[in-house]
Enzyme design. Structure first.
Site, PDB file in Angstrom:
ATOM      1  N   PRO A   2       0.830  -1.217   0.000  1.00  0.00           N
ATOM      2  CA  PRO A   2       0.000   0.000   0.000  1.00  0.00           C
ATOM      3  C   PRO A   2       0.864   1.266   0.000  1.00  0.00           C
ATOM      4  O   PRO A   2       1.754   1.416   0.825  1.00  0.00           O
ATOM      5  CB  PRO A   2      -0.788  -0.095   1.317  1.00  0.00           C
ATOM      6  CG  PRO A   2      -0.540  -1.463   1.849  1.00  0.00           C
ATOM      7  CD  PRO A   2       0.727  -1.969   1.242  1.00  0.00           C
ATOM      8  N   GLU A   3       0.630   2.121  -0.960  1.00  0.00           N
ATOM      9  CA  GLU A   3       1.308   3.413  -1.013  1.00  0.00           C
ATOM     10  C   GLU A   3       0.244   4.498  -0.849  1.00  0.00           C
ATOM     11  O   GLU A   3      -0.901   4.194  -0.548  1.00  0.00           O
ATOM     12  CB  GLU A   3       2.079   3.558  -2.331  1.00  0.00           C
ATOM     13  CG  GLU A   3       3.216   2.543  -2.466  1.00  0.00           C
ATOM     14  CD  GLU A   3       4.047   2.751  -3.734  1.00  0.00           C
ATOM     15  OE1 GLU A   3       4.158   3.894  -4.203  1.00  0.00           O
ATOM     16  OE2 GLU A   3       4.581   1.761  -4.246  1.00  0.00           O
TER      17      GLU A   3
END
Ligand SMILES: [Zn+2]
Length: 271
Positions: A2-3
Site C-alpha cells: 500500500p502506497e
C-alpha cells in the site's frame, strides 16, 4: 504494497462509516504486528468517538476525542469494512467494532502493519515528525525537488522513496512517475536539471491522482475498504513489466536493482 493512493482510497472508503461514530470494542487476535499491539491501545480506543480521518504520507490518522490512532499498512496490510461479524481468516488480526454496527477489520499476511496510539499531537510522533511534504500539496513542487536533490548522490528513484524528500511514495509509484517524466531511475538525483525536476513533480502528482481515482492499485494483498480489489494494476506502465513491450513505444521494459529494490524503465522513453 500500500502506497499513498491505496491509503487514500482506504481513507475515503472508511470515512462515511467511521466519522462521528464511537468505537465500542477492539478485538486483537494477533498482537504481533510490526510493533506489538498493546492492551493500552484497546483500552484507549474503547468508547472513544472518531472525529477525523486523515492521511499523512502512507499513514492513516484516526482522530478521536482522546487521541489519535496511527495506522500503517506495512507491506501487505488492508482495512475492510464488514457489515456483520464474519469468521476471521488466518491473516485477519484485529477488529474494531463500531457503535453503528460496522466492523473495521485489519488483514495483514506479512504482519508489518502498525497500530499505534498517540494521545498528543500526531504530527510530532517520531514516525511522522520528519516526513517531507505531501506530494499533492503545493509545497511539493519543482523548487522543492530541485533544492532537496542538490546534495543527493543516490539515484532519483531512491531519493523519491525517502519520506523526508516527499511523503507516501514507494516502489510502484516512484517507477511509474519516473516513466511519465521520461527520467531513468538510476539518474543521480543531484544531476537532475530544474526543468526535469519540474517535469517530475508534475508526473508524480498526475500519477498519484490517477491512481487515487482508479481506486488504488492491487498487487498482492491490497483490498479496498469495501472489500473489492483495486484495479489500477492493469494501468501500470512499467512496474512489474520487465520484458513486456513499453506501452508507448514497444521497446521491452528493463529491470534493474537500485538499493535492493527493483526498478523498471523503458530504455527508449527514459534517459
Ligand atoms: Zn518506451
Amino acid at each position: 504494497m500500500p502506497e499513498l493512493p491505496e491509503v487514500e482510497t482506504t481513507r475515503r472508503g472508511l470515512a462515511p462509516r467511521l466519522m462521528g461514530t464511537r468505537i465500542t470494542g477492539v478485538r486483537v487476535r494477533e498482537p504481533r504486528l510490526r510493533w506489538p499491539v498493546t492492551p493500552e491501545l484497546a483500552e484507549a480506543l474503547t468508547g472513544t468517538r472518531v472525529l477525523r480521518l486523515e492521511r499523512r504520507g502512507k499513514y492513516l490518522l484516526v482522530g478521536c476525542d482522546r487521541g489519535t490512532l496511527i495506522v500503517h499498512l506495512g507491506m501487505s496490510g488492508s482495512l475492510r469494512l464488514l457489515q456483520e461479524e464474519a469468521p476471521p481468516t488466518a491473516h485477519e488480526h484485529v477488529d474494531f467494532t463500531l457503535e453503528n454496527g460496522w466492523i473495521v477489520r485489519l488483514r495483514d499476511p506479512r504482519r508489518f502493519s502498525a497500530l499505534l496510539w498517540e494521545p498528543k499531537e500526531p504530527s510530532r510522533h517520531p514516525l511522522l515528525a520528519r516526513l517531507g511534504p505531501e506530494p499533492l500539496d503545493r509545497a511539493f513542487n519543482a523548487d522543492w525537488l530541485y533544492r532537496q536533490t542538490r546534495r543527493r548522490r543516490a539515484s532519483i528513484k531512491q531519493a523519491l522513496m525517502d519520506g523526508r524528500l516527499v511523503a507516501g511514495i514507494g516502489n510502484i509509484y516512484a517507477n511509474e512517475a519516473l516513466f511519465h517524466a521520461g527520467i531513468r531511475p538510476s539518474t543521480p538525483a543531484k544531476r537532475l536539471s530544474r526543468v526535469r525536476c519540474a517535469r517530475l513533480a508534475v508526473a508524480i502528482k498526475k500519477t498519484l491522482q490517477l491512481a487515487i481515482r482508479a481506486g488504488g492499485s492491487s498487487l498482492r494483498d491490497y483490498v479496498g475498504s469495501n472489500g473489492e480489489l483495486g484495479y489500477f494494476q492493469s494501468k501500470l506502465w512499467v512496474y512489474n513489466r520487465a520484458g513486456m513491450p513499453c506501452r508507448a513505444c514497444g521497446t521491452p521494459i528493463r529491470e534493474r536493482r537500485l538499493g535492493q529494490r527493483s526498478s523498471f524503465y523503458c530504455p527508449l522513453c527514459q534517459c
